[in-house]
Design a protein around this motif. Structure first.
Motif, PDB file in Angstrom:
ATOM      1  N   GLU A  61       0.843  -1.204   0.000  1.00 30.65           N
ATOM      2  CA  GLU A  61       0.000   0.000   0.000  1.00 30.65           C
ATOM      3  C   GLU A  61       0.875   1.250   0.000  1.00 30.65           C
ATOM      4  OE1 GLU A  61      -2.251   1.196   3.421  1.00 30.65           O
ATOM      5  OE2 GLU A  61      -3.693   2.301   2.193  1.00 30.65           O
ATOM      6  N   GLN A  62       1.886   1.212   0.846  1.00 31.42           N
ATOM      7  CA  GLN A  62       2.833   2.331   0.934  1.00 31.42           C
ATOM      8  C   GLN A  62       3.462   2.620  -0.444  1.00 31.42           C
ATOM      9  OE1 GLN A  62       3.801   3.760   3.994  1.00 31.42           O
ATOM     10  NE2 GLN A  62       5.303   5.123   3.063  1.00 31.42           N
ATOM     11  N   ASP A  65       0.876   4.212  -2.730  1.00 28.43           N
ATOM     12  CA  ASP A  65       0.697   5.616  -2.329  1.00 28.43           C
ATOM     13  C   ASP A  65       1.808   6.489  -2.896  1.00 28.43           C
ATOM     14  OD1 ASP A  65      -1.507   4.960  -0.870  1.00 28.43           O
ATOM     15  OD2 ASP A  65      -0.820   5.881   0.995  1.00 28.43           O
ATOM     16  N   ILE A  69       1.239   9.434  -5.721  1.00 24.68           N
ATOM     17  CA  ILE A  69       1.500  10.837  -5.366  1.00 24.68           C
ATOM     18  C   ILE A  69       2.557  11.442  -6.291  1.00 24.68           C
ATOM     19  CG2 ILE A  69       2.476  12.314  -3.537  1.00 24.68           C
ATOM     20  CD1 ILE A  69       0.757  10.790  -1.551  1.00 24.68           C
ATOM     21  N   LEU A  72       0.807  12.207  -9.548  1.00 23.09           N
ATOM     22  CA  LEU A  72      -0.043  13.391  -9.427  1.00 23.09           C
ATOM     23  C   LEU A  72       0.792  14.665  -9.460  1.00 23.09           C
ATOM     24  CD1 LEU A  72      -2.561  12.214  -6.655  1.00 23.09           C
ATOM     25  CD2 LEU A  72      -3.090  12.622  -9.064  1.00 23.09           C
ATOM     26  N   ALA A  73       1.954  14.637  -8.812  1.00 19.38           N
ATOM     27  CA  ALA A  73       2.801  15.830  -8.733  1.00 19.38           C
ATOM     28  C   ALA A  73       3.487  16.119 -10.059  1.00 19.38           C
ATOM     29  CB  ALA A  73       3.843  15.651  -7.630  1.00 19.38           C
ATOM     30  N   ASN A  76       0.571  15.570 -13.617  1.00 25.95           N
ATOM     31  CA  ASN A  76      -0.711  16.276 -13.679  1.00 25.95           C
ATOM     32  C   ASN A  76      -1.729  15.566 -14.563  1.00 25.95           C
ATOM     33  OD1 ASN A  76      -2.549  18.258 -13.055  1.00 25.95           O
ATOM     34  ND2 ASN A  76      -1.909  19.612 -14.729  1.00 25.95           N
ATOM     35  N   PRO A  77      -2.057  14.316 -14.276  1.00 28.05           N
ATOM     36  CA  PRO A  77      -3.007  13.585 -15.114  1.00 28.05           C
ATOM     37  C   PRO A  77      -4.403  14.220 -15.064  1.00 28.05           C
ATOM     38  CG  PRO A  77      -2.619  12.389 -13.067  1.00 28.05           C
ATOM     39  CD  PRO A  77      -1.635  13.521 -13.108  1.00 28.05           C
ATOM     40  N   VAL A  78      -5.130  14.120 -16.170  1.00 22.72           N
ATOM     41  CA  VAL A  78      -6.514  14.626 -16.200  1.00 22.72           C
ATOM     42  C   VAL A  78      -7.450  13.544 -16.721  1.00 22.72           C
ATOM     43  CG1 VAL A  78      -5.898  17.064 -16.437  1.00 22.72           C
ATOM     44  CG2 VAL A  78      -6.128  15.637 -18.485  1.00 22.72           C
ATOM     45  N   LEU A  82      -6.577  10.613 -14.511  1.00 24.79           N
ATOM     46  CA  LEU A  82      -6.725  11.075 -13.131  1.00 24.79           C
ATOM     47  C   LEU A  82      -7.664  10.146 -12.362  1.00 24.79           C
ATOM     48  CD1 LEU A  82      -6.260  13.141 -10.890  1.00 24.79           C
ATOM     49  CD2 LEU A  82      -8.106  14.521 -11.844  1.00 24.79           C
ATOM     50  N   THR A  86      -6.605   8.103  -8.918  1.00 29.88           N
ATOM     51  CA  THR A  86      -7.288   8.238  -7.624  1.00 29.88           C
ATOM     52  C   THR A  86      -7.998   6.927  -7.254  1.00 29.88           C
ATOM     53  OG1 THR A  86      -9.180   9.277  -8.702  1.00 29.88           O
ATOM     54  CG2 THR A  86      -7.581  10.744  -7.725  1.00 29.88           C
ATOM     55  N   LEU A  89      -5.512   4.650  -5.577  1.00 28.82           N
ATOM     56  CA  LEU A  89      -5.308   5.026  -4.167  1.00 28.82           C
ATOM     57  C   LEU A  89      -6.376   4.387  -3.279  1.00 28.82           C
ATOM     58  CD1 LEU A  89      -4.574   8.867  -3.811  1.00 28.82           C
ATOM     59  CD2 LEU A  89      -3.177   6.984  -2.968  1.00 28.82           C
ATOM     60  N   LYS A  90      -7.625   4.452  -3.740  1.00 26.04           N
ATOM     61  CA  LYS A  90      -8.735   3.926  -2.945  1.00 26.04           C
ATOM     62  C   LYS A  90      -8.725   2.395  -2.910  1.00 26.04           C
ATOM     63  CE  LYS A  90     -11.796   7.776  -2.933  1.00 26.04           C
ATOM     64  NZ  LYS A  90     -13.097   8.141  -2.390  1.00 26.04           N
TER      65      LYS A  90
ATOM     66  N   ASN B  76      -2.841  21.168 -10.338  1.00 23.64           N
ATOM     67  CA  ASN B  76      -1.575  20.438 -10.238  1.00 23.64           C
ATOM     68  C   ASN B  76      -0.766  20.826  -9.008  1.00 23.64           C
ATOM     69  OD1 ASN B  76       0.356  18.591 -11.016  1.00 23.64           O
ATOM     70  ND2 ASN B  76       1.468  20.051 -12.303  1.00 23.64           N
ATOM     71  N   PRO B  77      -1.337  20.668  -7.833  1.00 24.72           N
ATOM     72  CA  PRO B  77      -0.608  21.039  -6.608  1.00 24.72           C
ATOM     73  C   PRO B  77       0.630  20.175  -6.416  1.00 24.72           C
ATOM     74  CG  PRO B  77      -2.558  19.758  -6.047  1.00 24.72           C
ATOM     75  CD  PRO B  77      -2.639  20.049  -7.517  1.00 24.72           C
ATOM     76  N   VAL B  78       1.678  20.753  -5.820  1.00 31.58           N
ATOM     77  CA  VAL B  78       2.900  19.987  -5.517  1.00 31.58           C
ATOM     78  C   VAL B  78       3.268  20.178  -4.040  1.00 31.58           C
ATOM     79  CG1 VAL B  78       3.822  20.013  -7.855  1.00 31.58           C
ATOM     80  CG2 VAL B  78       4.350  21.903  -6.293  1.00 31.58           C
ATOM     81  N   LEU B  82       0.013  19.320  -2.305  1.00 33.75           N
ATOM     82  CA  LEU B  82      -0.369  17.992  -2.778  1.00 33.75           C
ATOM     83  C   LEU B  82      -0.614  17.067  -1.586  1.00 33.75           C
ATOM     84  CD1 LEU B  82      -0.826  15.916  -5.016  1.00 33.75           C
ATOM     85  CD2 LEU B  82       1.649  15.530  -5.071  1.00 33.75           C
TER      86      LEU B  82
END
Lengths: 237, 237
Positions: A61-62, A65, A69, A72-73, A76-78, A82, A86, A89-90, B76-78, B82
């Motif tokens: 899991e770690q 995660d 992250i 995402l940083a 910047n997926p959309v 995206l 996400t 993660l869930k 796109n937060p970092v 983030l």
């Protein structure tokens, strides 16, 4: 060429997440099978191994995660991407909980291996768990292939798990009423059955994430729970 | 000016998430207080209201999910930002589970309001729950103020909840052994006590997210669980 290279590497990162989820899910499935096998065979050594190995699920899991992250940083997926990130993660969080419930089954199995056996109940729990293990396998396939039909099927099958749980709940209460010496072991069996039922709920929640990933929509209605155990009353004869 | 405007609006979005978490957490705390009050007063109407109102918690989780996903896609937060956004996703999921456990307490309270009362146990559960309600309140403060010391304190207090749960588990088993008519109500009380203990675990998990948000690091060691209920055996006299 540069742009293409970045795109390829992003796809690789996404497929890395998928592989980690497959690994984590596969291992959660094995852990549940081993915990229930330990229960059936009153094998406290195997149960202790299951407790120890839960750490591997936590580590996966770690890892998921951290990868998500980072994506995402940096990426910047959309839109679809995206949603996939996400959802991963869930799903990782659901699998981690499945690991926790399995660990608790194993802990109680260690306690049960020292008390007197309640005939027949372990077999009922094995059957209920076989159903849930099959759901885990199918939801992982559905995730890997973005197969919404399969995910929906898994979600619908949780009803059967709930019914199984309610009837086990009732059965265990009658054993407790028959003989006070059954009370402690049956209480642990009640919690084991509840843990299997909760694992079914987490599989359902993964199925809902797969549906969301592949369709971009949520299921229109909440699933009707068929678990009546919370409302069940059994009186002594 | 344009750039400044965007920055301000991003801060507003982040503070919108914080407000939604505060609202969700505050309501989860109220729901738990009402569920336990219904248990104490054998008030099935209040318990039914708690079951109905759980939907509001689910809706708040949905709202938080939508806002965070929008921020991830558009902003796109970092770094710190983030971390805050992904922590909010996880905290919302913990609060949703707290709502689920509370709903189950309320459901069992409805069942219990029709069976014969077990004197003293409700009071024990009220005390255990008061501790957990206070932890919820404090972890929400810690989240709102990025107060790592307070979050760490909340995490340490979960030990007391675990000890409380283990002693309640033991107490309930003895009641069951004394009189077979106690078996069904005490079984529901066992699950209620377990639900409160699980709520404590989710509060701890929120405290760990707050620590991660404010320091960027995880706690070095896993918290030692003091819940010995899974290993507890009580024999009839």
């Amino acid at each position: 060429m540069e742009g293409e290279h970045i795109v390829k590497s992003f796809d690789e990162e996404l497929s890395h997440i998928n592989n980690l989820i497959a690994e984590m899910g596969g291992f959660a499935e094995i852990q549940l099978a081993r915990a229930v096998d330990a229960l059936k065979r009153r094998d406290s050594e195997l149960a202790e191994q299951v407790v120890r190995d839960d750490r591997q699920i936590d580590n996966l899991e770690q890892a998921i995660d951290e990868v998500t992250i980072r994506i995402l940083a940096l990426r910047n997926p959309v839109a679809d991407d995206l949603r996939s990130v996400t959802a991963a993660l869930k799903i990782a969080s659901n699998l981690e909980r499945i690991g926790d419930y399995t660990k608790n089954i194993a802990k109680r199995t260690i306690t049960l291996s020292h008390s007197h056996p309640i005939s027949g109940v372990a077999a009922s729990i094995v059957r209920m768990s076989a159903l849930v293990q099959d759901m885990i396998k199918n939801v992982l396939d559905a995730y890997a292939n973005g197969d919404d039909a399969k995910a929906t099927d898994v979600r619908n099958r949780d009803e059967e798990v709930d019914q199984h749980h309610t009837s086990l709940f009732r059965e265990l209460l009658t054993y407790m009423m028959e003989d006070a010496r059954n009370i402690t072991p049956c209480t642990h069996l009640l919690f084991i059955a509840k843990n299997v039922e909760r694992i079914g709920d987490h599989v359902t929640s993964i199925a809902e994430q797969v549906h969301f990933m592949s369709t971009g929509t949520k299921f229109p209605t909440e699933r009707t729970k068929k678990d009546e155990a919370s409302a069940t009353v059994v009186n002594p004869r």
